[in-house]
Design an enzyme around this catalytic site. Structure first.
Site, PDB file in Angstrom:
ATOM      1  N   LYS A  28       1.005  -9.900  10.782  1.00 13.51           N
ATOM      2  CA  LYS A  28       0.326 -10.836   9.879  1.00 13.51           C
ATOM      3  C   LYS A  28       1.238 -11.440   8.806  1.00 13.51           C
ATOM      4  O   LYS A  28       1.002 -12.552   8.355  1.00 13.51           O
ATOM      5  CB  LYS A  28      -0.837 -10.133   9.185  1.00 13.51           C
ATOM      6  CG  LYS A  28      -2.013  -9.878  10.087  1.00 13.51           C
ATOM      7  CD  LYS A  28      -3.077  -9.180   9.276  1.00 13.51           C
ATOM      8  CE  LYS A  28      -4.409  -9.281   9.933  1.00 13.51           C
ATOM      9  NZ  LYS A  28      -5.481  -8.897   9.032  1.00 13.51           N
ATOM     10  N   ASP A  44      -9.841 -13.414   6.574  1.00 14.32           N
ATOM     11  CA  ASP A  44     -10.390 -12.096   6.236  1.00 14.32           C
ATOM     12  C   ASP A  44     -11.265 -12.141   4.978  1.00 14.32           C
ATOM     13  O   ASP A  44     -12.394 -11.656   4.970  1.00 14.32           O
ATOM     14  CB  ASP A  44      -9.266 -11.080   6.002  1.00 14.32           C
ATOM     15  CG  ASP A  44      -8.635 -10.611   7.307  1.00 14.32           C
ATOM     16  OD1 ASP A  44      -9.335 -10.586   8.331  1.00 14.32           O
ATOM     17  OD2 ASP A  44      -7.438 -10.268   7.285  1.00 14.32           O
ATOM     18  N   ASN A  86      -6.478   2.513  -6.696  1.00 12.13           N
ATOM     19  CA  ASN A  86      -5.729   2.989  -5.527  1.00 12.13           C
ATOM     20  C   ASN A  86      -5.227   4.405  -5.750  1.00 12.13           C
ATOM     21  O   ASN A  86      -4.927   4.804  -6.872  1.00 12.13           O
ATOM     22  CB  ASN A  86      -4.538   2.058  -5.241  1.00 12.13           C
ATOM     23  CG  ASN A  86      -4.050   2.222  -3.822  1.00 12.13           C
ATOM     24  OD1 ASN A  86      -4.865   2.268  -2.892  1.00 12.13           O
ATOM     25  ND2 ASN A  86      -2.742   2.317  -3.630  1.00 12.13           N
TER      26      ASN A  86
HETATM   27  P1  ATR Z   1      -3.853  -2.739   5.000  1.00 13.90           P
HETATM   28  O1  ATR Z   1      -2.637  -3.548   4.635  1.00 13.90           O
HETATM   29  O2  ATR Z   1      -4.290  -2.936   6.396  1.00 13.90           O
HETATM   30  O3  ATR Z   1      -4.947  -2.848   4.003  1.00 13.90           O
HETATM   31  P2  ATR Z   1      -2.302  -0.436   4.190  1.00 13.90           P
HETATM   32  O4  ATR Z   1      -1.283  -1.330   3.576  1.00 13.90           O
HETATM   33  O5  ATR Z   1      -1.838   0.649   5.098  1.00 13.90           O
HETATM   34  O6  ATR Z   1      -3.371  -1.240   5.038  1.00 13.90           O
HETATM   35  O7  ATR Z   1      -3.193   0.155   3.005  1.00 13.90           O
HETATM   36  C1  ATR Z   1      -4.122   1.147   3.236  1.00 13.90           C
HETATM   37  C2  ATR Z   1      -4.848   1.448   1.930  1.00 13.90           C
HETATM   38  O8  ATR Z   1      -5.726   2.545   2.165  1.00 13.90           O
HETATM   39  C3  ATR Z   1      -3.940   1.854   0.790  1.00 13.90           C
HETATM   40  O9  ATR Z   1      -4.520   1.388  -0.412  1.00 13.90           O
HETATM   41  C4  ATR Z   1      -3.978   3.383   0.875  1.00 13.90           C
HETATM   42  O10 ATR Z   1      -3.671   4.034  -0.337  1.00 13.90           O
HETATM   43  P3  ATR Z   1      -2.113   4.352  -0.736  1.00 13.90           P
HETATM   44  O11 ATR Z   1      -1.539   3.061  -1.188  1.00 13.90           O
HETATM   45  O12 ATR Z   1      -2.221   5.353  -1.806  1.00 13.90           O
HETATM   46  O13 ATR Z   1      -1.479   4.896   0.524  1.00 13.90           O
HETATM   47  C5  ATR Z   1      -5.423   3.583   1.209  1.00 13.90           C
HETATM   48  N1  ATR Z   1      -5.780   4.867   1.838  1.00 13.90           N
HETATM   49  C6  ATR Z   1      -5.565   5.256   3.119  1.00 13.90           C
HETATM   50  N2  ATR Z   1      -6.089   6.479   3.343  1.00 13.90           N
HETATM   51  C7  ATR Z   1      -6.644   6.883   2.167  1.00 13.90           C
HETATM   52  C8  ATR Z   1      -7.351   8.057   1.736  1.00 13.90           C
HETATM   53  N3  ATR Z   1      -7.581   9.077   2.574  1.00 13.90           N
HETATM   54  N4  ATR Z   1      -7.763   8.118   0.465  1.00 13.90           N
HETATM   55  C9  ATR Z   1      -7.556   7.094  -0.399  1.00 13.90           C
HETATM   56  N5  ATR Z   1      -6.907   5.954  -0.063  1.00 13.90           N
HETATM   57  C10 ATR Z   1      -6.446   5.853   1.200  1.00 13.90           C
END
Ligand code: ATR
Length: 311
Positions: free
Chosen positions: A75, A111, A160
């Site tokens: 993307k 999106d 976050n």
């Molecule tokens: P995308 O770009 O598709 O949104 P990403 O960049 O991998 O995906 O981001 C995933 C998000 O989910 C992030 O905000 C991540 O938090 P971190 O930045 O701390 O990694 C969050 N995330 C994933 N699993 C999580 C969990 N179990 N609890 C809280 N936040 C989670």
């Protein structure tokens, strides 16, 4: 029963570039929509490894594809291969739909708008003058935050797990609508600033992958006890259809918005970009619902969020 148009010399080809694409729900959703619209279009999933992305984009021109969706991991990387990107896609910093306009490739991001339309259609809520609390700070959070700000939200707070990431995203967002409040807090229920934001928010949107299959039996990010019944709780995760967060929200008496609608709407917007015609979004949603129910029965789904496995 809707039957697809015959494949002949008039057929226009569209599809999705991603890696992996085995679990994408877009082909059944789009092909059913094209059949209902009686349009000679066919939607195909293509697995495109990162090192072949430029070749794949060249093929849009060479084969005169009407356009494609773009999903993980392309993307962001695809942007520099296009002739133009829309202002929204530029702000979001990612493209999920390419339009082939007479050989010029234009990048869109549907999106955030897909979420906005799902919100309006299913809840009647408009973000104007609303306080939005977003869980997450990845690409999905950025797309939705940009659209909430453009739609007039007065406050967007990014919560976050990794606070530094929320702070970085805040820096990118503060210039979108200078009159809106944009803040970053830790996603931590022991943290007073997070609880304060939760207490004053009108709309809560989970954009993280927490609760997504196969983690759907893990505790929700927030328990019912923390949620006020006036809070609208949205989750962009759609596997399972009722996520742990939505279950807690329902227990607290909150209105809820599941992720399926955003997936259908972002797909419908792609169809509108490629064909200039309004897509049958209700039928697309029903198709997704049926496909997901099948997968839940088989219990072998690999999971997904609206922007994570689909265009
Ligand atoms: P995308 O770009 O598709 O949104 P990403 O960049 O991998 O995906 O981001 C995933 C998000 O989910 C992030 O905000 C991540 O938090 P971190 O930045 O701390 O990694 C969050 N995330 C994933 N699993 C999580 C969990 N179990 N609890 C809280 N936040 C989670």
């Amino acid at each position: 029963m809707l039957t697809a148009m015959p494949i002949d010399g008039r057929t226009r080809v569209v599809g999705v570039f991603g890696d992996p694409v085995e679990h994408t729900l877009s082909p059944p959703m789009h092909n059913r929509a094209f059949a209902a619209m009686v349009l000679p279009y066919v939607y195909v999933p293509w697995r495109v490894p990162a090192q072949r992305l430029a070749d794949a984009v060249g093929a849009i021109r060479a084969l005169d594809l009407a356009g494609v969706n773009v999903t993980i991991p392309h993307k962001v990387a695809v942007m520099e291969l296009l002739d133009e990107v829309t202002p929204e896609a530029g702000l979001i910093g990612a493209v999920n739909t390419i339009e082939n306009r007479d050989g010029r490739l234009i990048g869109h991001n549907t999106d955030g708008l897909g979420f906005l339309r799902s919100l309006a259609e299913e809840t009647g809520v408009c973000p104007e003058n609303r306080r939005v609390l977003l869980l997450g700070a990845g690409g999905a959070a950025r797309a939705i935050a940009v659209q909430m700000l453009l739609a007039g939200a007065c406050s967007v707070v990014l919560a976050n797990r990794t606070l530094a990431r929320a702070q970085q995203l805040r820096q990118l967002l503060i210039s979108v609508t200078p009159q809106a409040r944009v803040e970053a807090v830790a996603l931590d229920t022991r943290c007073a600033s997070f609880l304060q934001e939760l207490h004053t928010a009108d709309i809560l949107i989970n954009t993280t992958s927490a609760g997504m299959y196969p983690h759907h039996r893990e505790p929700a990010l927030l328990s019912a006890a923390l949620l006020r019944s006036e809070l609208l709780v949205c989750d962009i995760v759609y596997t399972p259809r009722c996520t742990p967060l939505l279950a807690e929200a329902e227990q607290a008496g909150c209105p809820v918005l599941p992720g399926l609608g955003m997936l259908a709407h972002q797909g419908a917007i792609s169809i509108e970009i490629w064909t200039g015609q309004k897509a049958p979004v209700q039928l697309m949603k029903e198709t997704l619902d049926r496909e997901l129910a099948k997968r839940e029965r088989k219990n072998k789904d690999s999971g997904g969020r609206c922007d994570a496995t689909d265009g």
